[in-house]
Design an enzyme around this catalytic site. Structure first.
Site, PDB file in Angstrom:
ATOM      1  N   PHE A 428      35.214 -22.924  39.095  1.00  0.00           N
ATOM      2  CA  PHE A 428      35.203 -21.758  39.983  1.00  0.00           C
ATOM      3  C   PHE A 428      34.455 -22.036  41.290  1.00  0.00           C
ATOM      4  O   PHE A 428      33.804 -21.148  41.838  1.00  0.00           O
ATOM      5  CB  PHE A 428      34.593 -20.541  39.273  1.00  0.00           C
ATOM      6  N   CYS A 429      34.551 -23.283  41.760  1.00  0.00           N
ATOM      7  CA  CYS A 429      33.910 -23.695  43.017  1.00  0.00           C
ATOM      8  C   CYS A 429      32.403 -23.493  42.978  1.00  0.00           C
ATOM      9  O   CYS A 429      31.773 -23.242  44.012  1.00  0.00           O
ATOM     10  CB  CYS A 429      34.506 -22.947  44.215  1.00  0.00           C
ATOM     11  N   ASN A 430      31.826 -23.596  41.784  1.00  0.00           N
ATOM     12  CA  ASN A 430      30.380 -23.433  41.620  1.00  0.00           C
ATOM     13  C   ASN A 430      29.853 -24.625  40.819  1.00  0.00           C
ATOM     14  O   ASN A 430      29.565 -24.507  39.626  1.00  0.00           O
ATOM     15  CB  ASN A 430      30.074 -22.124  40.890  1.00  0.00           C
TER      16      ASN A 430
END
Length: 820
Positions: A428-430
């Site tokens: 999740f782009c984290n």
């Protein structure tokens, strides 16, 4: 009422469904989200959904109003300026920010707002950019500006620590774990010791988009008033600290109260708030903090005056006008009032309670799941010691098999999609939160990257550990019924049954699959010259080092070089093909093209020259074709494309009667543009069994999800056999057809391409046969049907004594499995 819903309402009925709102949740779904019928949408953290009534109000507004460019004095421009001014106030009101203290700067999204802060912040060699580990990539990107200007950067973890006193009581305090300080220009950074005049930036999310954990907003006051509590021992303690909150995720259900927690910068995204418009965000900035930012570029709308031929510019003074480059997206801005109208009618507190009740219920149900042997099914993420104030409506997790191994998140996503459930998987782009909760060290992360793992790929398990997670998240229109379908899906698909067969699927293996010689025969042979286009059946066909002669020897690519398949371009199925071996011509036809196109592959018709492309990690040398041929295919599929031919496939088989040795080479087994293997073999009996299973699913057939008979050709096989028991081929190690020998490479992992149905010149997507196959043919994340083969040319058929027929497959030949 369903018993499970009664149970849910007993615990959460006070908070679920807007009992004091203008509409109940059931009324909202029935009147404003009719398009969701049959779908369960659980990715509101990625993008929430717009209301159909919201969209109607927007279109009505735009149809009835005339909005002009606000950079003017006309009546239409003034009307636009009024709408924009009202929108700014709505944004500020939603987080209780006084317009005397804060300004709303519209941007193209939350990422653009973060970029604005990063590039305009007054970095120096004495500055520090400090951020919590659980930050989105768009926040981490600010690090590039800081390090580029010689500033330091570091990630920290803030945990709640309970201190037990002598009296037996306990008091919460903070413990800060600081990661290594990063610098790029050490020489420059050593010039001066940090002083109180440098500006530092601290960034954290109001809600982690990976785990749903909500960070305590007390961090704002601590950083601004007593930074030593967090930066203890740091040389930057005496600097001027500013605080940035990434509220893109948390703003929808619990916006930060800026009257109590006066952050300097807050970034938001409107499509995550109420679905529409996309491409619009905002930076909420304290006016005194905004004046510290150093903006270099100027543009239309940001200057009061400029002179073209000398170095002169006078910038505008208001914060909004100073930072909004060019003409703002005023029609999108005019639309947000209708989104706020819906949220305000429900109230943000009611939305928060409603969505929290669903998320808490899901957490409890997932944690309670057990396999028959008592092993836990689900591992939830976010249950850490972080200084937080609970969880938002997001649940992140991974699933385990009864033997303790992990289900891959792509398997979960694939099966969920078949069940009409839309969720999100990955990191999740984290990356910080992902590594933290999955327990991935730096060496493991680097090893995964070296192994080829990148964001959004299918490498969900590497070295036995997940590389990402599954995430479900809820919006104001989510219902208990959504949750119930999701929990039932997890239970039926991933909880092992007591018979030990893991969800009722078991693939045949071993010698029990053998039948006596002559029990199987070859029923059909199909060639697919152009990858993903239609094939043609033959009575006999020659073999080559790459499989069937000319099979998948051509491919269509987009102008950007992307390989085109029916998954993205279903119209490719209508391109029919036929090869005349004697003439050396590939004929192609399409209902969209008036002429039948002949391509002479024996002559040098590839006037476009040679080039190289990559496919499935392999590099191919290919021939390109002339413009006229590419135009024909572009018309056939309705988009620009180019035709390429695999160069190394030429003349790799002896076809001439004289058996000239210069045309017969002992080449290693290679692939043309096949995904995995030279051949795909399907059994008629296996297809028949599959059809019987589909027919028994009366409910799915009644809903039109694909109850018709499935043809073997739906699977795009090269070889179809008949005889024996269904799925006997699962246990074949090798086989002989005629005088040719083949090795089995195992089962074929099926994708959603087999759900594409071609009927009467139309293409539609069905859930079948993949949804039925998933119920009984799933092994280690793969849905298997048919087997992949490799031609073992080195055994028989390539010496000087064999017959010509030994190199040809013929319909009717006997098939002998497990010959050695």
């Amino acid at each position: 009422m369903d018993a499970s819903k009664e149970e849910f309402l007993r615990e959460f009925g006070e908070h679920y469904g807007y009992p004091n709102g203008p509409k109940s949740i059931d009324e909202i779904r029935a009147t404003e989200f009719k398009r969701l019928d049959g779908n369960v949408y659980l990715d509101h953290a990625g993008a929430t959904l717009y209301s159909e009534l919201q969209l109607e109000a927007i279109f009505k507004d735009l149809n009835a109003s005339v909005y002009g460019n606000p950079h003017s004095q006309s009546d239409t421009s003034s009307a636009t300026s009024d709408i924009v001014r009202e929108a700014r106030q709505q944004v500020l009101d939603y987080c209780k920010a006084s317009p005397k203290e804060y300004s709303c700067i519209f941007t193209s999204g939350a990422t653009a707002a973060l970029k604005l802060v990063g590039e305009a912040f007054p970095w120096s060699s004495q500055s520090s950019f400090t951020y919590t580990t659980e930050n989105h990539n768009s926040v981490l990107g600010i690090r590039e500006y800081a390090l580029g200007q010689g500033a330091a950067a570091s990630a920290i973890d803030i945990e709640e620590h309970v201190h037990h006193g002598v009296s037996g009581g306990s008091a919460p305090s903070m413990r800060v774990l600081q990661h290594e300080v990063q610098r790029r220009n050490k020489a420059r950074s050593m010039e001066e010791e940090p002083t109180g005049g440098a500006y530092n930036l601290f960034a954290f999310p109001s809600e982690c988009n990976f785990s749903g954990l909500r960070f305590s907003l007390d961090l704002v006051k601590i950083i601004k008033e007593d930074p030593k509590r967090i930066m203890e021992g740091s040389p930057f303690c005496n600097g001027r600290w500013m605080v940035l909150i990434d509220a893109a995720k948390g703003y929808a259900t619990e916006p930060p109260d800026l009257s109590l927690y006066p952050a300097d910068f807050v970034v938001i995204s409107f499509y995550k708030l109420f679905g529409y418009p996309t491409g619009l965000g905002a930076l909420i900035a304290r006016n005194d903090a905004a004046r510290v930012l150093k903006k270099t570029y100027f543009s239309g709308g940001t200057v009061a005056a400029s002179i073209a031929d000398i170095d002169f510019v006078k910038r505008r003074k208001s914060v909004e006008e100073l930072f909004e480059d060019g003409t703002i997206s005023y029609l999108s801005i005019a639309s947000i009032q209708h989104g706020f109208k819906i949220l305000n009618s429900l109230t943000v507190s009611a939305i928060s309670r409603h969505t929290a009740s669903l998320a808490l219920y899901v957490r409890k149900k997932l944690l309670a799941l057990r396999h028959e042997n008592g092993a836990k099914v689900c591992t939830l993420y976010g249950m850490s010691k972080a200084l937080c104030r609970g969880f938002g409506p997001t649940v992140s997790f991974n699933l385990k098999r009864s033997d303790g191994t992990w289900y891959g998140y792509r398997e979960v996503e694939k099966l969920a999609s078949l069940s009409g459930i839309q969720l999100r998987t990955g990191c999740f782009c984290n990356p910080g939160a992902c590594a933290k909760y999955l327990g991935l060290s730096h060496s493991e992360l680097l090893s995964n990257i070296e192994a080829g793992h990148v964001c959004w790929d299918d490498n969900d398990i590497i070295h036995g550990k997940p590389t990402g997670a599954v995430r479900v998240s809820f919006g104001y229109m989510s219902t208990f019924e959504d949750v119930k379908i999701f929990i039932d899906f997890v239970t039926s698909s991933f909880v092992a049954l007591s018979n030990g067969t893991g969800n009722g699927y078991q693939i045949k293996q071993g010698p029990e699959s053998r039948l006596e010689a002559g029990s199987y025969s070859l029923k059909s042979v199909t060639i697919y010259p152009i990858k993903s286009c239609a094939g043609f059946n033959v009575e006999s066909w020659p073999l080559s080092s790459s499989g069937l002669r000319h099979d998948r020897e051509w491919v269509l690519t987009s102008l950007s070089g992307e390989i085109l398949t029916q998954k993205k371009v279903p119209e490719m199925c209508f391109i029919s093909t036929f090869i005349d071996l004697n003439k050396g011509i590939l004929f192609v036809e399409s209902p969209r093209c008036q002429v039948r196109l002949p391509i002479n592959f024996m002559l040098n018709s590839c006037n476009g020259g040679r080039e190289e492309i990559n496919l499935h990690g392999q590099r191919y040398e290919v021939h390109a074709y002339e413009k006229e041929i590419n135009m024909w295919f572009s018309n056939a599929i309705g988009r620009p494309c180019t035709l390429l031919r695999h160069f190394s496939s030429n003349y790799n088989l002896c076809l001439n009667k004289s058996k000239s040795t210069d045309m017969c080479r002992r080449m290693e087994g290679v692939l043309n543009f096949s995904n995995e293997a030279q051949f795909l073999l399907i059994s008629e009996e296996s297809v028949s069994d599959l059809n019987d299973r589909i027919k028994t699913n009366v409910q799915k057939c009644a809903q039109g999800t694909g109850g018709g008979l499935i043809s073997p050709m739906r699977f795009r096989p090269n070889l179809v056999i008949s005889g024996g028991e269904p799925y006997a081929e699962d246990g074949w190690r090798n086989l002989k057809i005629g005088n040719m020998y083949f090795t089995s490479l195992g089962g074929c992992n099926r994708c959603q391409m087999i759900n594409i149905v071609h009927e009467a010149g139309q293409v539609r997507k069905s859930n079948e046969p993949l949804v039925t196959l998933a119920s009984y043919r799933r092994v280690k994340g793969k849905i298997l049907f048919g087997i992949l083969l490799k031609y073992e040319k080195s055994i028989v058929g390539w010496d000087g004594d064999d017959k010509d027929d030994d190199l040809w497959l013929q319909v009717g030949q006997d098939v002998h499995p497990n010959i050695v």
